[in-house]
Scaffold this motif. Structure first.
Motif, PDB file in Angstrom:
ATOM      1  N   SER A 106       0.810  -1.217   0.000  1.00 29.07           N
ATOM      2  CA  SER A 106       0.000   0.000   0.000  1.00 29.07           C
ATOM      3  C   SER A 106       0.844   1.269   0.000  1.00 29.07           C
ATOM      4  N   MET A 107       2.125   1.145   0.352  1.00 34.67           N
ATOM      5  CA  MET A 107       3.012   2.310   0.400  1.00 34.67           C
ATOM      6  C   MET A 107       3.704   2.577  -0.933  1.00 34.67           C
ATOM      7  N   ALA A 108       3.492   1.702  -1.916  1.00 37.01           N
ATOM      8  CA  ALA A 108       4.187   1.845  -3.194  1.00 37.01           C
ATOM      9  C   ALA A 108       3.820   3.151  -3.893  1.00 37.01           C
ATOM     10  N   ARG A 109       2.522   3.507  -3.862  1.00 33.59           N
ATOM     11  CA  ARG A 109       2.108   4.761  -4.511  1.00 33.59           C
ATOM     12  C   ARG A 109       2.754   5.958  -3.824  1.00 33.59           C
ATOM     13  N   VAL A 110       2.796   5.940  -2.504  1.00 32.31           N
ATOM     14  CA  VAL A 110       3.422   7.035  -1.762  1.00 32.31           C
ATOM     15  C   VAL A 110       4.898   7.151  -2.149  1.00 32.31           C
ATOM     16  N   ALA A 111       5.579   6.016  -2.262  1.00 33.19           N
ATOM     17  CA  ALA A 111       6.998   6.016  -2.627  1.00 33.19           C
ATOM     18  C   ALA A 111       7.201   6.559  -4.030  1.00 33.19           C
ATOM     19  N   ALA A 112       6.320   6.179  -4.956  1.00 35.63           N
ATOM     20  CA  ALA A 112       6.447   6.645  -6.340  1.00 35.63           C
ATOM     21  C   ALA A 112       6.227   8.154  -6.426  1.00 35.63           C
ATOM     22  N   VAL A 113       5.162   8.627  -5.805  1.00 38.82           N
ATOM     23  CA  VAL A 113       4.862  10.063  -5.848  1.00 38.82           C
ATOM     24  C   VAL A 113       5.937  10.862  -5.126  1.00 38.82           C
ATOM     25  N   GLY A 114       6.381  10.372  -3.957  1.00 37.87           N
ATOM     26  CA  GLY A 114       7.422  11.072  -3.197  1.00 37.87           C
ATOM     27  C   GLY A 114       8.717  11.185  -3.973  1.00 37.87           C
ATOM     28  N   THR A 115       9.127  10.086  -4.617  1.00 41.71           N
ATOM     29  CA  THR A 115      10.352  10.106  -5.419  1.00 41.71           C
ATOM     30  C   THR A 115      10.191  11.030  -6.619  1.00 41.71           C
ATOM     31  N   GLY A 116       9.018  10.986  -7.247  1.00 40.20           N
ATOM     32  CA  GLY A 116       8.770  11.855  -8.398  1.00 40.20           C
ATOM     33  C   GLY A 116       8.865  13.326  -8.025  1.00 40.20           C
ATOM     34  N   ILE A 117       8.273  13.700  -6.904  1.00 40.95           N
ATOM     35  CA  ILE A 117       8.329  15.098  -6.454  1.00 40.95           C
ATOM     36  C   ILE A 117       9.761  15.509  -6.145  1.00 40.95           C
ATOM     37  N   ARG A 153      -0.290  -3.324  -8.115  1.00 40.79           N
ATOM     38  CA  ARG A 153       0.731  -4.349  -8.338  1.00 40.79           C
ATOM     39  C   ARG A 153       1.844  -3.844  -9.259  1.00 40.79           C
ATOM     40  N   VAL A 154       1.454  -3.089 -10.289  1.00 41.79           N
ATOM     41  CA  VAL A 154       2.455  -2.543 -11.213  1.00 41.79           C
ATOM     42  C   VAL A 154       3.340  -1.532 -10.494  1.00 41.79           C
ATOM     43  N   VAL A 155       2.731  -0.665  -9.700  1.00 39.34           N
ATOM     44  CA  VAL A 155       3.507   0.333  -8.953  1.00 39.34           C
ATOM     45  C   VAL A 155       4.454  -0.351  -7.981  1.00 39.34           C
ATOM     46  N   HIS A 156       3.970  -1.367  -7.296  1.00 34.94           N
ATOM     47  CA  HIS A 156       4.801  -2.095  -6.333  1.00 34.94           C
ATOM     48  C   HIS A 156       5.989  -2.748  -7.022  1.00 34.94           C
ATOM     49  N   PHE A 157       5.735  -3.374  -8.171  1.00 35.07           N
ATOM     50  CA  PHE A 157       6.816  -4.020  -8.909  1.00 35.07           C
ATOM     51  C   PHE A 157       7.845  -3.000  -9.384  1.00 35.07           C
ATOM     52  N   PHE A 158       7.387  -1.911  -9.981  1.00 40.27           N
ATOM     53  CA  PHE A 158       8.326  -0.937 -10.550  1.00 40.27           C
ATOM     54  C   PHE A 158       9.172  -0.291  -9.461  1.00 40.27           C
ATOM     55  N   MET A 159       8.577   0.068  -8.341  1.00 38.78           N
ATOM     56  CA  MET A 159       9.331   0.700  -7.267  1.00 38.78           C
ATOM     57  C   MET A 159      10.307  -0.295  -6.632  1.00 38.78           C
TER      58      MET A 159
END
Length: 211
Positions: A106-117, A153-159
């Motif tokens: 569930s934290m994968a989206r947060v990690a993706a957005v945080g890294t992107g910012i 699942r895609v976000v989790h895999f990519f991160m």
């Protein structure tokens, strides 16, 4: 989802990402696949130098990247020993923290957005050449879109793949630094910077091995 099952699934995903990374390293003519991720890790590396300079009350003029995969952060002031160590350590810490965060899918989206910012801020305020802007905008915007629109699942895999790339590329780069420190002492490296900052009492190869 049960916590233990979530952690187990995340560990399995980590093993898959690690296997894919190792295969890509050893299969001929696959460098074009891993190249963008190498540039991503280089930008994280240079961002580590920049953040260390700011954290020790120094200044950052700009970050530049070369298409060869190398980079340079122009700083002034700050604690030089800390700043010079923060490249490899920064990439390693980023990868390790990302893996810990990704134990929960569930934290994968947060990690993706945080890294992107973070990448977009680094690019806009410190980007010193076209290469930084291309890589920073590509991954910065890409991770924001990924975090907002892709399936969990895609976000989790990519991160998870990014985390593995950060850790293994940092290790790979340290091997190169150890070689240069031992056999090309005049080559400009972070280990040479550390040796100079320490007054020459500890040689570059010792810093590389320590890292």
């Amino acid at each position: 989802m049960d916590d233990r099952k979530e952690v187990k699934d995340s560990f399995g995903l980590l093993l898959i990402c690690s296997a894919i990374t190792i295969i890509l390293w050893f299969v001929p003519f696959t460098g074009f696949i891993t190249y963008p991720f190498r540039m991503f890790v280089t930008l994280i590396h240079e961002s580590g130098h920049a953040l260390a300079a700011l954290a020790t009350f120094g200044g950052v003029k700009k970050i530049t990247l070369d298409w060869s995969g190398s980079g340079l952060t122009w700083t002034n002031g700050g604690v030089r020993l800390f700043i010079s160590s923060a490249g490899y350590m920064g990439a390693t810490i980023y990868g390790a923290v990302l893996l810990l965060v990704l134990r929960r899918a569930s934290m994968a989206r947060v990690a993706a957005v945080g890294t992107g910012i973070l990448l977009l801020l680094i690019t806009v305020f410190l980007g010193g050449n076209l290469t930084v802007w291309v890589i920073g905008l590509f991954f910065g915007v890409g991770l924001l879109v990924l975090g907002a629109l892709a399936s969990p699942r895609v976000v989790h895999f990519f991160m998870s793949f990014l985390a593995v790339q950060s850790l293994l590329n940092a290790l790979f780069d340290l091997r190169t630094v150890m070689y240069l420190s031992a056999f090309a002492p005049n080559q400009h490296t972070d280990a040479q910077n550390m040796a100079r900052a320490a007054g020459g009492f500890i040689p570059a190869i010792a810093w590389a091995i320590g890292w």
